[in-house]
Design an enzyme around this catalytic site. Structure first.
Site, PDB file in Angstrom:
ATOM      1  CG  ASP A 107      -2.078   0.928   1.110  1.00 43.30           C
ATOM      2  OD1 ASP A 107      -2.434   1.304  -0.026  1.00 43.30           O
ATOM      3  OD2 ASP A 107      -2.637   1.325   2.155  1.00 43.30           O
ATOM      4  CG  HIS A 159      -0.594   2.161  -9.280  1.00 40.84           C
ATOM      5  ND1 HIS A 159      -0.784   1.735  -7.987  1.00 40.84           N
ATOM      6  CD2 HIS A 159      -1.676   2.936  -9.577  1.00 40.84           C
ATOM      7  CE1 HIS A 159      -1.933   2.218  -7.516  1.00 40.84           C
ATOM      8  NE2 HIS A 159      -2.493   2.951  -8.467  1.00 40.84           N
ATOM      9  CG  LEU A 211       9.686 -16.855  -3.953  1.00 35.28           C
ATOM     10  CD1 LEU A 211       9.673 -16.806  -2.426  1.00 35.28           C
ATOM     11  CD2 LEU A 211      10.157 -15.506  -4.505  1.00 35.28           C
TER      12      LEU A 211
HETATM   13  C1  IPE Z   1      -5.393  -2.813  -0.285  1.00 33.02           C
HETATM   14  O1  IPE Z   1      -5.092  -1.468  -0.367  1.00 33.02           O
HETATM   15  C2  IPE Z   1      -5.307  -3.442  -1.632  1.00 33.02           C
HETATM   16  C3  IPE Z   1      -3.965  -3.519  -2.208  1.00 33.02           C
HETATM   17  C4  IPE Z   1      -2.859  -3.148  -1.653  1.00 33.02           C
HETATM   18  C5  IPE Z   1      -3.925  -4.103  -3.515  1.00 33.02           C
HETATM   19  P1  IPE Z   1      -6.233  -0.358  -0.472  1.00 33.02           P
HETATM   20  O2  IPE Z   1      -5.534   0.947  -0.511  1.00 33.02           O
HETATM   21  O3  IPE Z   1      -7.160  -0.654  -1.585  1.00 33.02           O
HETATM   22  O4  IPE Z   1      -7.022  -0.569   0.894  1.00 33.02           O
HETATM   23  P2  IPE Z   1      -7.885   0.456   1.755  1.00 33.02           P
HETATM   24  O5  IPE Z   1      -8.927   1.044   0.829  1.00 33.02           O
HETATM   25  O6  IPE Z   1      -6.955   1.501   2.273  1.00 33.02           O
HETATM   26  O7  IPE Z   1      -8.455  -0.379   2.859  1.00 33.02           O
HETATM   27  C1  IPE Z   2      -1.737   0.182  -3.294  1.00 37.07           C
HETATM   28  O1  IPE Z   2      -1.493   1.539  -3.309  1.00 37.07           O
HETATM   29  C2  IPE Z   2      -1.872  -0.379  -4.691  1.00 37.07           C
HETATM   30  C3  IPE Z   2      -3.235  -0.774  -5.027  1.00 37.07           C
HETATM   31  C4  IPE Z   2      -4.273  -0.720  -4.233  1.00 37.07           C
HETATM   32  C5  IPE Z   2      -3.430  -1.290  -6.361  1.00 37.07           C
HETATM   33  P1  IPE Z   2      -2.672   2.577  -3.294  1.00 37.07           P
HETATM   34  O2  IPE Z   2      -3.029   2.925  -4.703  1.00 37.07           O
HETATM   35  O3  IPE Z   2      -3.798   2.115  -2.443  1.00 37.07           O
HETATM   36  O4  IPE Z   2      -1.952   3.803  -2.623  1.00 37.07           O
HETATM   37  P2  IPE Z   2      -2.571   4.824  -1.569  1.00 37.07           P
HETATM   38  O5  IPE Z   2      -3.058   4.031  -0.409  1.00 37.07           O
HETATM   39  O6  IPE Z   2      -3.702   5.536  -2.270  1.00 37.07           O
HETATM   40  O7  IPE Z   2      -1.439   5.721  -1.234  1.00 37.07           O
HETATM   41 MG    MG Z   3      -4.188   2.341  -0.456  1.00 37.00          MG
END
Ligand code: IPE
Ligand code: IPE
Ligand code: MG
Length: 256
Positions: free
Chosen positions: A25, A42, A136
């Protein structure tokens, strides 16, 4: 000092290797903080995946499950969703040969019926090319919801299934050959599971870090694993030293 219990437990883990799961995240915030579009976060996140996969076996990781796209991530703007799918597909296309030669077996978990066809065929191609690899196991969660996975596993069972039967079936279909999660890491500062590996993490140790995923380095993984190794996992039991039946103090025998 490590207790005997911890050393024993640790010895068991080191035989088969660790199952580490990562909620990757913070990509969006990493990009926004730099005045970049979220897709750039990303993209930088993919580089962190590459580094992590490359170094994970050095730290005793045998299974690595990474959260790439949750079933709830469909709520995001369609352009962002498309960019994430495009990046996963590009990662697989570019990394396939490296994964194969490094002994990495790739498997996707999650729904396969809603993702773009091109991504699905790339996933299936890399899964089949790397199927015999054992160094792995890299499991990538795409269009994944743990509650959905549990519900689907239960839906396939007869109505008369006993709780014991349901539990065995869930163990077989969700953890099948992959073992429970030992260590679950979440980057980005949030302290929640966001519907990731709920069943498999029943006894996982948790490591939450404010580090945004694109900044995550192999040294951070190493540090998280070292901290994990210093913890005492009891699985509901007591440390071995305390399992001696009774303690004599003066004239009284105490249960420890
Ligand atoms: C969880 O992150 C999903 C991934 C890392 C792929 P999100 O950013 O979507 O989760 P919330 O919305 O903060 O719970
Ligand atoms: C996690 O990073 C990746 C995915 C959920 C695909 P985020 O896109 O949720 O990044 P933040 O949480 O908005 O910073
Ligand atoms: Mg996020």
């Amino acid at each position: 000092m490590q207790s005997a219990f911890m050393r024993n437990n640790f010895a068991v883990q080191s035989e088969s290797g660790l199952h580490v799961a990562i909620i990757m995240d913070g990509n969006g915030r990493w990009a926004t903080q730099r005045g970049l579009p979220r897709a750039a976060g990303h993209r930088a996140g993919v580089a962190a995946v590459r580094r992590t996969v490359e170094h994970a076996p050095d730290f005793g990781v045998r299974r690595l499950t990474v959260y790439a796209f949750s079933a709830d991530n469909w709520r995001r703007p369609s352009a962002e969703v498309q960019s994430i799918f495009w990046l996963i597909r590009a990662y697989l296309r570019i990394e396939c040969e490296r994964l194969r030669s490094a002994g990495v077996r790739l498997e996707a978990i999650g729904r396969r019926d809603r993702i773009p066809k091109g991504l699905l065929s790339e996933i299936e191609r890399v899964e089949s090319i790397t199927a015999a690899n054992r160094k792995l196991e890299l499991r990538v969660a795409v269009d994944y919801s743990s509650r959905d996975a549990i519900a689907r596993a239960c839906a396939g069972l007869p109505e008369s299934a006993s709780p014991k039967h349901v539990r065995a079936a869930l163990d077989a279909s969700l953890s099948a050959g992959h073992g429970d999660v030992d260590l679950l890491i979440r980057t980005g500062g949030e302290k929640r599971l966001s519907d990731f590996l709920l069943w498999e993490s029943a006894y996982a140790e948790f490591h939450f870090t404010p580090c945004m995923w694109p900044d995550f380095q192999p040294a951070d993984l190493d540090a998280a694993i070292n901290a994990f190794r210093a913890r005492e996992r009891r699985f509901g039991s007591v440390p071995a030293i305390a399992s001696v039946p009774a303690l004599q103090i003066g004239g009284t025998r105490w249960l420890r």
